[in-house]
Design a protein around this motif. Sequence first.
Motif, mmCIF file in Angstrom:
data_model
loop_
_atom_site.group_PDB
_atom_site.id
_atom_site.type_symbol
_atom_site.label_atom_id
_atom_site.label_comp_id
_atom_site.label_asym_id
_atom_site.label_seq_id
_atom_site.Cartn_x
_atom_site.Cartn_y
_atom_site.Cartn_z
ATOM 1 N N ILE A 139 12.963 6.577 -6.556
ATOM 2 C CA ILE A 139 14.059 7.397 -6.029
ATOM 3 C C ILE A 139 14.064 7.340 -4.497
ATOM 4 O O ILE A 139 13.009 7.164 -3.874
ATOM 5 C CB ILE A 139 13.934 8.871 -6.487
ATOM 6 N N PRO A 140 15.243 7.497 -3.869
ATOM 7 C CA PRO A 140 15.288 7.573 -2.400
ATOM 8 C C PRO A 140 14.565 8.835 -1.928
ATOM 9 O O PRO A 140 14.676 9.893 -2.549
ATOM 10 C CB PRO A 140 16.789 7.642 -2.095
ATOM 11 N N VAL A 141 13.826 8.702 -0.833
ATOM 12 C CA VAL A 141 12.989 9.799 -0.344
ATOM 13 C C VAL A 141 13.357 10.136 1.101
ATOM 14 O O VAL A 141 13.670 9.249 1.896
ATOM 15 C CB VAL A 141 11.496 9.413 -0.427
ATOM 16 N N ILE A 142 13.333 11.429 1.432
ATOM 17 C CA ILE A 142 13.472 11.857 2.824
ATOM 18 C C ILE A 142 12.156 12.490 3.264
ATOM 19 O O ILE A 142 11.410 13.039 2.451
ATOM 20 C CB ILE A 142 14.638 12.846 3.034
ATOM 21 N N VAL A 143 11.875 12.398 4.558
ATOM 22 C CA VAL A 143 10.650 12.954 5.130
ATOM 23 C C VAL A 143 11.023 14.170 5.963
ATOM 24 O O VAL A 143 11.959 14.126 6.758
ATOM 25 C CB VAL A 143 9.924 11.930 6.012
ATOM 26 N N GLU B 190 0.836 -1.205 0.000
ATOM 27 C CA GLU B 190 0.000 0.000 0.000
ATOM 28 C C GLU B 190 0.870 1.254 0.000
ATOM 29 O O GLU B 190 0.585 2.228 -0.716
ATOM 30 C CB GLU B 190 -0.920 0.016 1.217
ATOM 31 N N ARG B 191 1.935 1.238 0.806
ATOM 32 C CA ARG B 191 2.840 2.396 0.827
ATOM 33 C C ARG B 191 3.542 2.541 -0.519
ATOM 34 O O ARG B 191 3.756 3.670 -1.004
ATOM 35 C CB ARG B 191 3.852 2.253 1.972
ATOM 36 N N ALA B 192 3.930 1.421 -1.113
ATOM 37 C CA ALA B 192 4.594 1.466 -2.423
ATOM 38 C C ALA B 192 3.661 2.049 -3.479
ATOM 39 O O ALA B 192 4.076 2.849 -4.324
ATOM 40 C CB ALA B 192 5.059 0.072 -2.831
ATOM 41 N N HIS C 153 1.396 15.759 18.985
ATOM 42 C CA HIS C 153 1.965 17.051 19.359
ATOM 43 C C HIS C 153 1.383 18.183 18.527
ATOM 44 O O HIS C 153 1.972 19.257 18.443
ATOM 45 C CB HIS C 153 3.489 16.994 19.207
ATOM 46 N N GLY C 154 0.223 17.955 17.933
ATOM 47 C CA GLY C 154 -0.432 18.999 17.157
ATOM 48 C C GLY C 154 -0.346 18.745 15.662
ATOM 49 O O GLY C 154 0.263 17.772 15.204
ATOM 50 N N LEU C 155 -0.978 19.630 14.888
ATOM 51 C CA LEU C 155 -0.952 19.505 13.439
ATOM 52 C C LEU C 155 0.466 19.728 12.921
ATOM 53 O O LEU C 155 1.113 20.718 13.259
ATOM 54 C CB LEU C 155 -1.899 20.532 12.804
ATOM 55 N N THR C 156 0.926 18.809 12.107
ATOM 56 C CA THR C 156 2.284 18.858 11.577
ATOM 57 C C THR C 156 2.260 18.531 10.087
ATOM 58 O O THR C 156 1.571 17.602 9.670
ATOM 59 C CB THR C 156 3.194 17.844 12.306
ATOM 60 N N ARG C 157 2.998 19.295 9.304
ATOM 61 C CA ARG C 157 3.065 19.034 7.862
ATOM 62 C C ARG C 157 4.173 18.027 7.569
ATOM 63 O O ARG C 157 5.297 18.162 8.067
ATOM 64 C CB ARG C 157 3.330 20.326 7.082
ATOM 65 N N ALA C 158 3.827 17.020 6.785
ATOM 66 C CA ALA C 158 4.801 16.033 6.308
ATOM 67 C C ALA C 158 5.062 16.305 4.836
ATOM 68 O O ALA C 158 4.125 16.417 4.043
ATOM 69 C CB ALA C 158 4.273 14.623 6.486
ATOM 70 N N THR C 159 6.324 16.424 4.470
ATOM 71 C CA THR C 159 6.710 16.680 3.080
ATOM 72 C C THR C 159 7.703 15.613 2.642
ATOM 73 O O THR C 159 8.643 15.289 3.376
ATOM 74 C CB THR C 159 7.347 18.075 2.927
ATOM 75 N N LEU C 160 7.466 15.048 1.453
ATOM 76 C CA LEU C 160 8.357 14.033 0.899
ATOM 77 C C LEU C 160 9.242 14.675 -0.162
ATOM 78 O O LEU C 160 8.742 15.290 -1.112
ATOM 79 C CB LEU C 160 7.541 12.894 0.282
ATOM 80 N N LEU C 161 10.549 14.518 0.017
ATOM 81 C CA LEU C 161 11.511 15.151 -0.884
ATOM 82 C C LEU C 161 12.499 14.113 -1.413
ATOM 83 O O LEU C 161 12.809 13.136 -0.725
ATOM 84 C CB LEU C 161 12.299 16.252 -0.150
ATOM 85 N N PRO C 162 13.019 14.323 -2.618
ATOM 86 C CA PRO C 162 14.069 13.433 -3.122
ATOM 87 C C PRO C 162 15.326 13.560 -2.265
ATOM 88 O O PRO C 162 15.710 14.675 -1.882
ATOM 89 C CB PRO C 162 14.320 13.948 -4.546
ATOM 90 N N LYS C 163 15.932 12.451 -1.944
ATOM 91 C CA LYS C 163 17.165 12.483 -1.167
ATOM 92 C C LYS C 163 18.233 13.245 -1.936
ATOM 93 O O LYS C 163 18.398 13.084 -3.136
ATOM 94 C CB LYS C 163 17.644 11.055 -0.886
ATOM 95 N N GLY C 164 18.958 14.099 -1.225
ATOM 96 C CA GLY C 164 19.989 14.912 -1.853
ATOM 97 C C GLY C 164 19.565 16.346 -2.053
ATOM 98 O O GLY C 164 20.420 17.234 -2.209
ATOM 99 N N LEU C 165 18.251 16.609 -2.036
ATOM 100 C CA LEU C 165 17.770 17.976 -2.175
ATOM 101 C C LEU C 165 17.871 18.684 -0.828
ATOM 102 O O LEU C 165 17.513 18.124 0.209
ATOM 103 C CB LEU C 165 16.311 17.968 -2.647
ATOM 104 N N ASP C 166 18.389 19.909 -0.838
ATOM 105 C CA ASP C 166 18.438 20.701 0.386
ATOM 106 C C ASP C 166 16.999 21.019 0.789
ATOM 107 O O ASP C 166 16.281 21.707 0.053
ATOM 108 C CB ASP C 166 19.212 21.995 0.141
#
Length: 329
Positions: free
Chosen positions: A151-155, A138-140, A177-190
């Motif tokens: 691609i490798p992903v960072i959270v 399901e995650r895939a 701990h409250g509302l928090t935004r999760a963002t998925l980014l390609p590994k290596g991106l600042d």
Amino acid sequence: MQDLLGRLTALDPDASETLKVVSYFDTLLARSVGVESMLRGAAVLSGVAVGYRDGRQVVRVQADGERIDPVELSASWPVREAGGDAIVWIEREGNPHSSDAMILERLALAVGIVRARRSIGQESSVELALSTYAAADERAAALSRLRLSDIPVIVVASPPDPTPLPQHPSAVIATLHGLTRATLLPKGLDPKTAWPQGAEPRLGIGLTGTTLPESWASAITAARLTSKKEPVIASADLGAALIVAQSVKAAATHPDVIALASLDSRDLDLLDAVVEEQSIRGAATRLGRHHSSVQERLATVIDALGYDPRTYRGRTRFALARMLFALRE
């Protein structure tokens, strides 16, 4: 809404609590959180477990926000339809609380809206990719819909606002701990470049080389430790301290944390400077104060702490207490 809430609080406390429930779920809806986040919010509000069933899928969340295993639905629990064949319930034993009916009504309404608008949305895919209870396939599939499967992903965890640039998938998730935004980014991106120029949100960067749910958990912890002085923290930089930060449930009640809470901001700045500079003279220069005044004040602060943060053991103890104090805040 806030003006009305203030008036109702004075006239009828029960009515004001009802309005707070309405306002809370309106906020969750405005943030486009998912079904599990809605349930987590309802559980925290009601103080007992809540549940959701849609066909064969059953989700239960207990009062501390943690997900728990499905059980047989009790006839004593209040139940409400949430659109289609979905239902939600509150697992209250005994007499219901005054706000239970409104919590259940708003939960059912919110879940129905979420199901209608997020069946294939970006936000639902992000939340599914980070869910500890989703199966690996399901995650895939969620990552595939987000075009991040190859691609490798960072959270990255951050406050709900500001939002990242539109090419970076994100979702606001209700956490303990409250509302928090999760963002998925390609590994290596600042990560800082994923937000519009001029936006400087506090960012917690998750671990790499782990599952996405584990990375998300570490990113939340890192985000909670950020400050104005250190707005971006990578979980990997915390080392073994990350294990301590993630395992502590009652940071606010530890005696070392209580001791730090009794100090004012000037004393905390003094301790930070002494520990980081590793000398009173260096701390005095950094703070722009006279060496003797820093030394005199430090002696008083050490008495309040009950240990000397200049010793090896004291530095370790202070560093852990400072981290727990930040988590409490």
